[in-house]
Design an enzyme around this catalytic site. Structure first.
Site, PDB file in Angstrom:
ATOM      1  CE  LYS A  12       0.523   1.657   4.436  1.00  0.00           C
ATOM      2  NZ  LYS A  12       1.539   2.651   4.684  1.00  0.00           N
ATOM      3  N   PRO A  97       9.588  -4.590  -0.104  1.00  0.00           N
ATOM      4  CG  PRO A  97      10.432  -2.499  -0.737  1.00  0.00           C
ATOM      5  CD  PRO A  97       9.496  -3.582  -1.175  1.00  0.00           C
ATOM      6  CB  ALA A 100       9.389   0.112   2.611  1.00  0.00           C
ATOM      7  CG  LEU A 102       6.284   0.252   0.415  1.00  0.00           C
ATOM      8  CD1 LEU A 102       7.375  -0.460  -0.389  1.00  0.00           C
ATOM      9  CD2 LEU A 102       5.393   1.071  -0.518  1.00  0.00           C
ATOM     10  N   GLY A 105       4.228  -6.403   5.862  1.00  0.00           N
ATOM     11  CA  GLY A 105       3.853  -7.349   6.920  1.00  0.00           C
ATOM     12  C   GLY A 105       2.345  -7.377   7.129  1.00  0.00           C
ATOM     13  CB  SER A 106      -0.192  -4.661   7.403  1.00  0.00           C
ATOM     14  OG  SER A 106       0.407  -4.035   8.501  1.00  0.00           O
ATOM     15  CB  SER A 107      -0.009  -6.661   2.504  1.00  0.00           C
ATOM     16  OG  SER A 107      -0.862  -6.943   1.428  1.00  0.00           O
ATOM     17  CG  ASP A 139      -0.978   0.169   8.069  1.00  0.00           C
ATOM     18  OD1 ASP A 139      -1.748   1.101   8.362  1.00  0.00           O
ATOM     19  OD2 ASP A 139       0.248   0.319   7.899  1.00  0.00           O
TER      20      ASP A 139
END
Ligand code: C5P
Length: 286
Positions: A12, A97, A100, A102, A105-107, A139
């Site tokens: 994200k 990465p 970052a 991005l 880990g949550s995704s 997230d």
């Protein structure tokens, strides 16, 4: 029960990110527009007849088992559906990465929740899946649904937004990382001069004006970065803007920086700043 499924876990970006204030529980009230992009981890989820949760990952430097958010997601999910003895193995092929901003880990965690829901055929509704996600991390609810969403609270109060007009996005991940708690603490003690204009951003998004969106991609954390890191982030933004980006900003608490372009570009010279990824916005979380 046994079975195996592959779930894709997209990164994200925070297209705009504001922090409205500190709450009595010590967390901060956010106002951000999050966007899924097609830089994805692959998450393989396997049900086994051996009780316990195992998480393995394609990178040696990242946590395994319950130290990984994907393991925590499996644990929270199994406890929620009252199947504590169900065995689960997760394998993550990492492309996003880490450190970052991005939400890699949550995704991955959201992918585990989607995957277990499908494999165990739980019949849970979206509200229940979001409840599980919120217990795993801030997230994770966004990552469960994905797309383009205005997120408030700690990120769990979400409003679906019109999709981002077609565009290309270049992400640069420099080799330094930034401490998330330290950046939140810095916001508490410093007065921020340039606040993001979420209303203006939403107006441009509703008008489907990609060019109008560019100047609104502002992240409040950039102003409270340690000076040397702030300079490095600004250098990347300047390079992206010089290459024709309509807007450029850090995502989350960094350290990745992205630029939004009207058409597909492969700007030269960015690799000197870090790892470079060319991505497109996604309409959902897969
Ligand atoms: O969400 P994450 O675990 O990455 O957050 C790390 C830290 O950042 C929290 O322990 C808290 O200090 C701070 N934080 C906050 N408000 C939020 C999210 C995180 O103060 N909405």
């Amino acid at each position: 029960m046994e079975g195996r499924i592959l779930e894709l876990a997209p990164a994200k970006l925070n297209l705009i990110l504001d922090v409205l204030g500190k709450r009595p529980d010590g967390y901060h009230e956010l106002e951000t527009v999050m966007q899924s992009v097609d830089l994805r981890d692959e998450v393989y989820i396997t049900l086994t007849d051996r009780p316990g949760i195992k998480v393995d990952i394609s990178r040696d430097d990242l946590p395994r088992d319950l130290h990984n958010l994907a393991g925590k997601a499996a644990q929270v999910f199994l406890s929620y559906v009252n199947l504590p003895d169900q065995g689960v193995e997760v394998y993550i092929n990492k492309r996003i990465p880490d450190k970052a901003g991005l939400a890699g880990g949550s995704s991955d965690a959201a992918a585990v929740i989607r995957g277990l829901d499908a494999l165990l055929d739980t019949g849970l509704c979206e509200t229940e899946l979001l409840d599980i996600s919120g217990r795993v991390g801030s997230d994770v609810p966004f990552c469960l649904l994905g797309g383009t969403r205005l997120c408030r609270g700690c990120g769990e109060i979400m409003t679906e937004l019109p999709e981002l007009p077609d565009c290309s996005i270049v992400i640069v991940k420099p080799d330094f990382s930034v401490s998330t708690p330290e950046l939140f603490a810095a916001l508490d003690s410093k007065r921020v001069l340039r606040r993001p204009d979420t209303g203006g951003f939403l107006k441009a998004l509703n008008a489907r004006e990609l060019t109008g969106l560019g100047p609104y991609t502002v992240n409040v954390f950039e102003e409270v970065l340690p000076e040397d890191l702030g300079r490095r982030v600004q250098d990347i933004k300047d390079a992206l803007l010089a290459a024709g980006a309509l807007g450029a900003s850090m995502t989350g608490t960094g350290s990745a920086v992205f630029g939004i372009f009207e058409s597909t570009v492969r700007p030269a010279g960015l690799s000197g700043f870090g790892d470079v990824f060319f991505v497109k916005p996604l309409k959902s979380g897969e």
